[in-house]
Design an enzyme around this catalytic site. Structure first.
Site, short mmCIF file in Angstrom:
data_model
loop_
_atom_site.label_atom_id
_atom_site.label_comp_id
_atom_site.label_asym_id
_atom_site.label_seq_id
_atom_site.Cartn_x
_atom_site.Cartn_y
_atom_site.Cartn_z
N HIS A 121 -1.45 28.01 9.26
CA HIS A 121 -0.11 28.12 10.10
C HIS A 121 0.14 28.80 10.84
CE1 HIS A 121 4.23 28.52 8.70
NE2 HIS A 121 3.88 27.65 7.42
N GLN A 201 -0.41 31.45 0.15
CA GLN A 201 -0.82 30.52 -0.67
C GLN A 201 -1.76 31.15 -1.66
OE1 GLN A 201 1.16 27.85 -0.65
NE2 GLN A 201 1.79 27.98 1.22
N LYS A 224 6.94 32.31 -2.81
CA LYS A 224 6.42 31.56 -2.76
C LYS A 224 5.81 32.05 -4.21
CE LYS A 224 4.60 30.09 1.86
NZ LYS A 224 5.88 28.59 2.19
N CYS A 362 2.95 23.10 9.12
CA CYS A 362 2.92 24.20 10.20
C CYS A 362 1.58 24.35 10.48
CB CYS A 362 3.25 25.12 9.97
SG CYS A 362 5.62 25.09 9.30
N1 ALA Z 1 4.65 27.11 4.15
C1 ALA Z 1 5.51 26.61 3.35
C2 ALA Z 1 4.84 24.90 3.41
O1 ALA Z 1 3.60 25.01 3.52
C3 ALA Z 1 6.22 25.98 4.76
O2 ALA Z 1 5.52 24.44 2.87
#
Ligand code: ALA
Length: 404
Positions: A121, A201, A224, A362
């Protein structure tokens, strides 16, 4: 077939309020927040809405206790050795920036190497690029393969005796790839490099044991993992955090201050200058309780079912290009419909009550790899249902017809 009970979905006000029309498939962006988390924050704001670590009156003690209990809950959640290793930040991005500006500026020298992956990311690229531009260190990259897995064939030559830090995403936010983090940590440590894992994630999807992984730094965000916005965690091994200077100065992070000299508070306060996001931290502790109550066993079984059910159906849609098919993966589906702009797909789905994300997520290096500017992404959580997936698949077919 495993069905999800309404009582479980009823924990989430959005799903309870409009169960027919909202299909929330943007969980990689942020998960929904259960009522217990919202109530816990309300409790703080209504019953002891005061600052922590400062007042000696009872409300201040209540707030401080709730705040520190949350730290303890997070420590237990990831099996850290001590609460000193749990620094509250604003989120994953803030945590990584803290490491780059404190650890990076102190311990990295010109010519030292930082090894990242093509799946990172932007939050785990930009702070390192900024650091390298400032101090002359060098970024190297573990490449990816077409199926969305990392190409680890040259890993031993990529980690050299100049590598000081490996920065690695646990689960790709775009493709859902679950990286072999333990294996990479072992190789990095054998070469004397430290490892930072971006677990944003991963944290809501399977258990993470930082001692078992032997990871040096691990970062994640509250929002998250069914928690509030504005709170995140930096886990760091105690001896590493001890050796790092504070990245910000202010109240709460000091022992003694005069104009000539300042001494700092012990961990973790040293890294928590100013009034912290108290309600969000307390909400995060409640989010860990919520996950513990649901249990990762249930969450994983449920999400694996959603994963296999969707994969089987989405692959059959004519003109749909699926990006990323790694063997170890989470229920995240990146795709494009041939001839339809991703923003048109999301806008069409939105009219049908389906929330997904489109864009570069991102992850511009991933877009560069596939030579596309953007993609659609549907990302699921345990509270999603097979019926929602059926509806999503049918609506995708309809979308294609509509735009052709
Ligand atoms: N990093 C977050 C996404 O993947 C905002 O949507």
């Amino acid at each position: 077939m495993m069905h999800i009970s309404n009582s479980l979905r009823n924990h989430f006000p959005l799903l309870k309020k409009c169960p027919e029309t909202v299909v929330y498939f943007d969980n990689a962006s942020t998960t929904l927040k259960p009522i217990s988390v919202i109530n816990k924050m309300n409790e703080l704001y209504t019953e002891y809405p005061v600052n922590v670590h400062r007042g000696a009156y009872r409300f201040a003690e209540q707030a401080t206790r709730a705040f520190e209990d949350s730290r303890l809950a997070v420590q237990r959640f990831i099996n850290a050795r001590s609460t000193k290793e749990i620094v509250f930040t604003r989120g994953t991005t803030d945590s990584i920036n803290l490491i780059a500006s404190s650890y990076g500026r102190t311990f990295l020298k010109p010519g030292d190497e930082i090894l990242l992956t093509q799946l990172e990311h932007h939050a785990n690229i930009v702070p390192w690029r900024m650091l390298c531009d400032r101090i002359g260190s060098v970024i190297k990259v573990i490449p990816m393969k077409r199926d969305g897995e990392l190409d680890l064939s040259n890993i031993k030559s990529l980690i050299t005796n100049k590598t000081r830090l490996v920065g690695l995403v646990y689960v790709s936010n775009s493709l859902g790839t679950i990286n072999p983090v333990a294996e990479i940590i072992e190789i990095a440590h054998a070469r004397g490099a430290k490892v930072l894992v971006d677990a944003a994630q991963a944290i809501a999807h399977f258990p993470i044991d930082v001692q078992n992984l032997d990871v040096d730094f691990l970062c994640f965000s509250g929002h998250k993992m069914f928690g509030p916005f504005g709170i995140g965690v930096l886990y760091g091994k105690e001896h590493l955090l001890e050796g790092m200077p504070p990245h910000q100065g202010g109240g709460g992070m000091i022992q003694n201050v005069n104009f000539d000299e300042v001494s700092y508070a012990p961990l973790p306060s040293k890294f928590e200058a100013g009034t912290p996001p108290i309600a969000s931290a307390v909400g995060l502790g409640e989010a860990t309780n919520f996950i513990n109550e649901i249990g990762f066993k249930f969450i994983q079984e449920r999400e694996n079912l959603l994963l296999s059910y969707t994969l089987e159906r989405i692959k059959k849609i004519n003109g749909l290009i699926l990006y990323g098919e790694s063997k170890e993966r989470s229920a995240v589906f990146a795709f494009n419909l041939t001839g339809v702009h991703p923003h048109d797909v999301t806008a069409y789905l939105d009219q049908k009550g389906i929330c997904i994300r489109s864009g570069h997520h991102c992850n511009q290096p991933i877009m560069t790899f596939y030579q596309i500017p953007a993609m659609n992404r549907a990302s699921m959580s345990f509270y999603n249902t097979l019926e929602e997936i059926d509806y999503f698949i049918e609506t995708l077919k309809e979308t294609r017809k509509f735009f052709s």
